[in-house]
Each structure stands twice: as structure tokens, then as C-alpha cells.
Design a protein around this motif. Structure first.
Motif, mmCIF file in Angstrom:
data_model
loop_
_atom_site.group_PDB
_atom_site.id
_atom_site.type_symbol
_atom_site.label_atom_id
_atom_site.label_comp_id
_atom_site.label_asym_id
_atom_site.label_seq_id
_atom_site.Cartn_x
_atom_site.Cartn_y
_atom_site.Cartn_z
ATOM 1 N N LYS A 345 -2.392 2.281 -2.924
ATOM 2 C CA LYS A 345 -3.466 3.167 -2.436
ATOM 3 C C LYS A 345 -3.098 3.793 -1.092
ATOM 4 C CE LYS A 345 -6.323 1.829 -5.745
ATOM 5 N NZ LYS A 345 -6.606 2.723 -6.883
ATOM 6 N N LYS A 346 -3.810 4.886 -0.783
ATOM 7 C CA LYS A 346 -3.771 5.459 0.552
ATOM 8 C C LYS A 346 -5.083 5.061 1.221
ATOM 9 C CE LYS A 346 -0.832 8.881 -1.389
ATOM 10 N NZ LYS A 346 -0.759 10.043 -2.267
ATOM 11 N N ALA A 347 -4.992 4.452 2.388
ATOM 12 C CA ALA A 347 -6.199 3.794 2.907
ATOM 13 C C ALA A 347 -6.416 4.059 4.388
ATOM 14 C CB ALA A 347 -6.105 2.288 2.668
ATOM 15 N N LEU A 348 -7.677 4.107 4.728
ATOM 16 C CA LEU A 348 -8.106 4.200 6.126
ATOM 17 C C LEU A 348 -9.129 3.110 6.371
ATOM 18 C CD1 LEU A 348 -8.616 5.534 8.917
ATOM 19 C CD2 LEU A 348 -10.241 7.071 7.765
ATOM 20 N N SER A 374 -1.121 3.484 4.898
ATOM 21 C CA SER A 374 -2.316 3.444 5.752
ATOM 22 C C SER A 374 -2.332 4.585 6.756
ATOM 23 C CB SER A 374 -2.381 2.114 6.509
ATOM 24 O OG SER A 374 -2.666 1.064 5.619
ATOM 25 N N VAL A 375 -3.481 5.220 6.844
ATOM 26 C CA VAL A 375 -3.762 6.103 7.976
ATOM 27 C C VAL A 375 -4.143 5.193 9.139
ATOM 28 C CG1 VAL A 375 -5.393 7.837 8.830
ATOM 29 C CG2 VAL A 375 -4.538 7.972 6.474
ATOM 30 N N GLU A 398 -7.181 13.422 7.587
ATOM 31 C CA GLU A 398 -5.789 12.998 7.340
ATOM 32 C C GLU A 398 -5.701 12.247 6.002
ATOM 33 O OE1 GLU A 398 -2.617 10.276 9.737
ATOM 34 O OE2 GLU A 398 -4.258 11.100 10.906
ATOM 35 N N LEU A 399 -6.633 11.340 5.776
ATOM 36 C CA LEU A 399 -6.629 10.607 4.501
ATOM 37 C C LEU A 399 -6.816 11.581 3.339
ATOM 38 C CD1 LEU A 399 -6.655 7.882 2.934
ATOM 39 C CD2 LEU A 399 -9.152 7.953 3.112
ATOM 40 N N ALA A 400 -7.767 12.484 3.463
ATOM 41 C CA ALA A 400 -8.041 13.441 2.380
ATOM 42 C C ALA A 400 -6.809 14.288 2.062
ATOM 43 C CB ALA A 400 -9.214 14.327 2.764
#
Ligand code: FEO
Length: 405
Positions: A345-348, A374-375, A398-400
């Protein structure tokens, strides 16, 4: 409710389970679930998979067995694709009512019949390549498909009719009523079952995605005309739909299919300060026009959080520090992510703290093995400052952007 004929001599029977009791004792089933079994008739009669006595299931089975011209007492064989008790718990009572019916399963399945259910005799081990001749041209073939869902699992295939009895694989939550085939449901109903199949997959099967992919490869050698699972819809018109759907689901955490370009926001807040910061993150996500789902914990049951988080490429984890550590309801969600292998996943992660932090450290240790991108986290004390809010909005953007890549 009658049995439903799939092909001549092959019948589906099922119980609609409407129960406040959770599936596996964990997962809520507000729309119920079905237990499906199958009767295959040659000169001899086989029952494929059984049920547990739950919410009137056995009475429902008995009525449908009668309409298929058989009964628990009349079957010659009981084939167990999988030994989890939702498909087997009635076996002890069945053995009393019908001591002559031979029980077939994989070697590991037979070991469970002996050791879990204490049934020592009348058992036959089968492996991939073995078959059972019921007479009158009806032969059932067996394929070991370990770990969908337990190590002993197999599937059964009726080559004459092209029906694959797949047990947990290709299953879903949701009761069916008098309709059981895919061509009997509207597009709106299919949308409902699609979400319930995703929730089922993320809750029950996602840990075993690598095995699902392997099984799907094996099944390519078969001409499958009907997919007959042990939970949910039977796919006779478009079996490819559910096979493709499972291939996609299996790919979400093994990397063989991309996750959806959307974000699942999971948040908890003790006094509203983390929530206020989250609103800035959401503004950033909305500015990039990335769709998102949002769940507050512990208010939303983890079952529903898992479904949306499983398919999403991006996650926002918003929680405060609680007693030097993560907000406990979020720790529970992350524990499930670990057990269910929510990788890639890409996560914040954001959150406020009161007099000292601590959630960040525990979070970073927890996700180290997840292979997430991770952001950079944002943390703040108490009320978020204007600078904090601007930074939070920027991190949301940034996450988007990462999710859109
Ligand atoms: Fe439907 Fe793994 O049992």
C-alpha cells in the motif's frame, strides 16, 4: 425451498443463514451467508460438502434433499472438500444417521475427520488425479487446492457436466433465497453480492492469495461450465466473472493485479483533534480528485474496514497517541492487516498527541514488514496550528498523487 438442478442428476442445496452470531465468531453477517452443498447422482449418490447445524440449516437441507429425491440416510458418499466446521460440523450426527456412507477427503482432510471429529472408520483418502465413479457415466474428479482455505482443501469436478465444486473459493457473504444462479439476479443485486464477495475475500481468504493464484492456474486445464462454491451464488452463465474477480482479489496483495486507484481513510479520535487534522488531509485528497472511502474505528466493524482497505491502493491512518502507543482500535486494524497480508500500500499516518507522543514509533515498527510506501507522517500536539493544517493538506495531496501514478 427446492433443490436446484445444475445439470441432470446434479443438484444444489443450500441453507440461508440469518444469524446475529458472527461468521467464524468474528465477522458480522448483517445480510446473512449461505452454506451450499451438492448432490450428484449416478447409480450411487454423493453429497459434496455438508453444513453445521446453524439457524435452521439442517431443516433447510432436509427439505431440499427430499426434493432432489434423496436424504441424509440415503447418500452413499460424503465428499468433504474442506473441513472447516461451517461445512462439516453436522458430520457427527450424519454418521449416526447414516453409518454406511463413505467419507472422502484429502489425506489431511481425513486426518481431521479422525482427530477433530473422532470418526475413525469408513474413510477414504483421495489425491489429485483420483476419481470416484458413481455409475451411470457419472465420475467425480478431485484436485488438491491447499490453503483455500485450510491446508486440507480440495475441489471436486464433474467432467461430464463441467461443474466445479470449489468450496470456499469463489464464495461470498449474503443469503440467496429461492434464486441461486448468476443469471437469476439483477445488475443491482450483483453489485451487492460483488461487495459482499470482496468483504468475504478480505476477511476469510486474503491471507491465502498466493494459493488462490496457484489454484486458478491449475483450473485453466479444466473446462468449467459452472462454478459451484459453498457460499453464495452459483455461476452457470458467466463463470468467468467470478474467476476473474478472484484473480483480481488475489492480485491485490500478491502484486499480480493492481489495487484500485482510491484511498481508504481509517480514523479514530479521542477528543476531535486528530479528526480536525484529518479534515485537512481530506481537502488535499479531494483537490487531487482521488476517490476515497472513510471508516471511523472502533465504530465501524473491522470486517467492513478490511474490505475497503484491501482493494485501495492508498491508505490514510489517522489516530492519536494513547498511553504512549497507538490508539488501540487502530492497533487492532493493523494487526488484521498483518495477518491478512495487506502489503504494497501507499500510506500516510497522521495524529495528535496530548502530553507526549508514541503512536508514531509503534506504528513504524508495526508496518516495517508490510512493504508499504509511506508519505512522511505528520504529528502535532493538541490543536493543529495553521502550519500543521497546511502541511496535512499537502501530505494528503502527496498521497493522492502517488495513488494516481
Ligand atoms: Fe466456508 Fe473455510 O469454510
Amino acid at each position: 425451498m427446492n433443490a436446484h438442478e445444475i445439470t441432470p442428476g446434479v443438484f444444489a442445496i443450500h441453507a440461508d443463514i440469518k444469524s446475529a452470531a458472527r461468521f467464524e465468531g468474528i465477522w458480522p453477517i448483517p445480510h446473512g451467508v449461505t452454506l451450499n452443498s451438492y448432490i450428484v447422482k449416478g447409480e450411487k449418490t454423493a453429497l459434496i460438502d455438508l453444513a453445521k447445524d446453524w439457524s435452521g440449516s439442517i431443516e433447510q437441507y432436509e427439505r431440499q434433499l427430499e426434493t432432489a429425491g434423496t436424504s441424509f440416510e440415503a447418500i452413499d458418499y460424503l465428499i468433504l472438500n474442506h473441513l472447516e466446521p461451517d461445512h462439516t460440523a453436522f458430520i457427527v450426527e450424519l454418521r449416526k444417521r447414516n453409518p454406511k456412507a463413505e467419507i472422502l477427503s484429502t489425506p489431511k482432510g481425513i486426518a481431521l475427520v479422525k482427530n477433530f471429529f473422532k470418526i475413525p472408520e469408513g474413510l477414504r483418502e483421495v489425491k489429485t488425479g483420483d476419481s470416484l465413479d458413481l455409475g451411470a457415466g457419472r465420475v467425480l474428479e478431485f484436485f488438491e487446492t491447499p490453503n483455500i482455505h485450510w491446508p486440507e482443501t480440495m475441489m471436486t469436478y464433474d467432467r461430464a457436466g463441467g461443474t466445479l465444486f470449489s468450496c470456499d473459493a469463489f464464495g461470498s457473504y449474503g443469503t440467496l433465497g429461492d434464486r441461486v444462479f448468476d443469471d437469476e439476479f439483477t445488475a443491482e443485486e450483483h453489485a451487492f453480492y460483488e461487495h459482499e464477495s470482496l468483504r468475504y475475500y478480505s476477511n476469510i481468504v486474503s491471507s491465502f492469495s498466493a494459493f488462490v493464484t496457484k489454484a486458478l492456474d491449475k483450473l485453466k486445464a479444466l473446462e468449467v461450465k459452472t462454478v459451484a462454491p459453498s457460499h453464495g451464488i452459483i455461476w452457470r452463465k458467466n463463470p468467468k466473472t467470478i474467476c476473474d474477480r478472484y484473480a483480481k482479489y488475489a492480485g491485490y496483495n500478491t502484486g499480480t493485479a493492481p489495487c484500485e486507484k482510491e484511498i481508504c481513510i481509517i480514523w479514530g479520535s479521542m477528543y476531535g483533534y486528530t479528526k480536525a487534522g484529518l479534515e485537512a488531509v481530506i481537502a488535499g485528497i479531494e483537490a487531487e480528485k482521488v476517490p476515497y472511502t472513510i471508516h471511523q474505528v472502533p465504530d465501524t466493524d473491522a470486517s467492513f474496514v478490511l474490505a475497503d482497505a484491501y482493494k485501495a491502493a492508498g491508505l490514510v491512518i489517522a489516530m492519536p497517541t494513547y498511553e504512549y502507543k497507538m490508539f488501540p482500535p487502530m492497533a487492532h486494524i493493523l494487526d488484521l492487516f498483518e495477518r491478512k497480508h495487506f502489503t504494497g500500500k501507499k500510506a500516510l499516518r497522521i495524529g495528535s498527541w496530548g502530553w507526549v507522543g508514541g503512536a508514531k514509533k509503534e506504528y513504524e515498527e508495526r508496518i516495517a514488514a508490510f512493504k508499504w510506501t509511506s508519505v512522511e507522517s505528520v504529528e502535532w500536539q493538541g490543536v493543529a496550528s495553521e502550519a500543521d493544517l497546511a502541511l496535512l493538506k499537502e501530505r494528503g495531496r502527496e498521497l493522492a498523487k502517488l495513488v494516481k501514478e
